[in-house]
Scaffold this motif. Structure first.
Motif, short mmCIF file in Angstrom:
data_model
loop_
_atom_site.label_atom_id
_atom_site.label_comp_id
_atom_site.label_asym_id
_atom_site.label_seq_id
_atom_site.Cartn_x
_atom_site.Cartn_y
_atom_site.Cartn_z
N LEU A 156 84.37 56.83 -2.46
CA LEU A 156 84.23 58.28 -2.56
C LEU A 156 83.30 58.65 -3.71
O LEU A 156 82.40 59.49 -3.56
CB LEU A 156 85.60 58.94 -2.76
N SER A 157 83.48 58.01 -4.83
CA SER A 157 82.62 58.27 -5.99
C SER A 157 81.17 57.93 -5.67
O SER A 157 80.25 58.69 -5.97
CB SER A 157 83.11 57.47 -7.18
N LYS A 158 80.96 56.79 -5.03
CA LYS A 158 79.60 56.36 -4.66
C LYS A 158 78.98 57.35 -3.67
O LYS A 158 77.80 57.70 -3.80
CB LYS A 158 79.66 54.96 -4.04
N ALA A 159 79.77 57.82 -2.71
CA ALA A 159 79.27 58.78 -1.71
C ALA A 159 78.89 60.10 -2.38
O ALA A 159 77.83 60.67 -2.08
CB ALA A 159 80.33 59.01 -0.64
N GLN A 160 79.73 60.59 -3.28
CA GLN A 160 79.44 61.84 -3.96
C GLN A 160 78.19 61.72 -4.83
O GLN A 160 77.36 62.63 -4.85
CB GLN A 160 80.64 62.26 -4.82
N MET A 161 78.05 60.60 -5.52
CA MET A 161 76.88 60.41 -6.37
C MET A 161 75.60 60.28 -5.54
O MET A 161 74.57 60.83 -5.92
CB MET A 161 77.08 59.20 -7.28
N ALA A 162 75.67 59.59 -4.41
CA ALA A 162 74.49 59.45 -3.55
C ALA A 162 74.07 60.80 -3.00
O ALA A 162 72.87 61.12 -2.95
CB ALA A 162 74.80 58.47 -2.41
N LEU A 163 75.04 61.60 -2.60
CA LEU A 163 74.74 62.93 -2.08
C LEU A 163 74.18 63.83 -3.18
O LEU A 163 73.19 64.54 -2.96
CB LEU A 163 76.01 63.54 -1.47
N ASP A 164 74.78 63.78 -4.36
CA ASP A 164 74.27 64.58 -5.49
C ASP A 164 72.84 64.19 -5.82
O ASP A 164 72.01 65.06 -6.10
CB ASP A 164 75.16 64.39 -6.73
N LYS A 165 72.56 62.90 -5.78
CA LYS A 165 71.21 62.42 -6.11
C LYS A 165 70.19 63.02 -5.14
O LYS A 165 69.15 63.53 -5.57
CB LYS A 165 71.18 60.90 -6.05
N LEU A 166 70.47 62.97 -3.85
CA LEU A 166 69.55 63.54 -2.86
C LEU A 166 69.42 65.06 -3.01
O LEU A 166 68.32 65.60 -2.95
CB LEU A 166 70.02 63.22 -1.44
N ASN A 167 70.56 65.72 -3.19
CA ASN A 167 70.54 67.18 -3.29
C ASN A 167 69.79 67.68 -4.52
O ASN A 167 69.33 68.81 -4.55
CB ASN A 167 71.97 67.73 -3.30
N ASN A 168 69.69 66.83 -5.53
CA ASN A 168 69.01 67.24 -6.77
C ASN A 168 67.63 66.65 -6.92
O ASN A 168 66.94 66.96 -7.91
CB ASN A 168 69.89 66.87 -7.98
#
Length: 176
Positions: A156-168
């Protein structure tokens, strides 16, 4: 409404910036609607000249401004939707749209696994209906549930960080 004659410059922005802009547009729209509620009618005391208490309100200007904001909201939402549907999160091989479904699924799984991981193998339960003492036994491997909980928390943490990275970081074009 766009007539086709206007030339609107394309803007590049990240999903995070687009979502922030979307929140600002929605806030601005709400502010205008609330002001419209206050200014579109008024009270005057009997015998008072209504022109002396008439609030400044331009119906056509307000409607035009609201329509302009609504058009920008549609454009932004469509651009975000398009970005989410077509941008793949490399670490997961899923589009952002799929990730937006996957992350809540992981959160729910994590919550269930936490309950299971915290169970004890044998727990005493007292019943109000009788003096008999019952024991509740775990019907699964608690250590496996605990390991699955840890794995899911990391995923979950990895998924959230990957999504945050793309979104930013990844930009897309928006015609505003």
């Amino acid at each position: 409404m766009r007539t086709g004659k206007e030339t609107v410059p394309e803007m590049k922005m990240t999903s995070a910036k687009a979502n922030k802009m979307l929140r600002n547009l929605n806030d601005e729209h709400s502010k205008i609607v609330n002001m419209e509620k206050k200014e579109s009618s008024f009270l005057a005391v009997m015998g008072e000249d209504p022109e002396t208490v008439r609030p400044a309100y331009d119906y056509e200007a307000v409607q035009s401004e609201l329509e302009e904001i609504e058009g920008k909201v549609r454009t932004l939402k469509h651009a975000i939707f398009d970005f989410n549907m077509n941008t793949v999160v490399p670490e997961f091989g899923m589009t952002i749209d799929e990730m937006l479904i996957y992350i809540p699924q992981l959160s729910r799984r994590l919550s269930r696994l936490e309950t299971l991981a915290m169970m004890i193998p044998k727990e005493r339960e007292c019943s109000i209906r009788s003096n008999i003492v019952d024991y509740r036994y775990a019907n699964f491997d608690i250590e496996k549930a605990s390991a699955d909980y840890s794995h899911t928390r990391e995923l979950l943490s990895k998924a959230q960080m990957a999504l945050d990275k793309l979104n930013n970081s990844v930009e897309f074009e928006v015609d505003l």
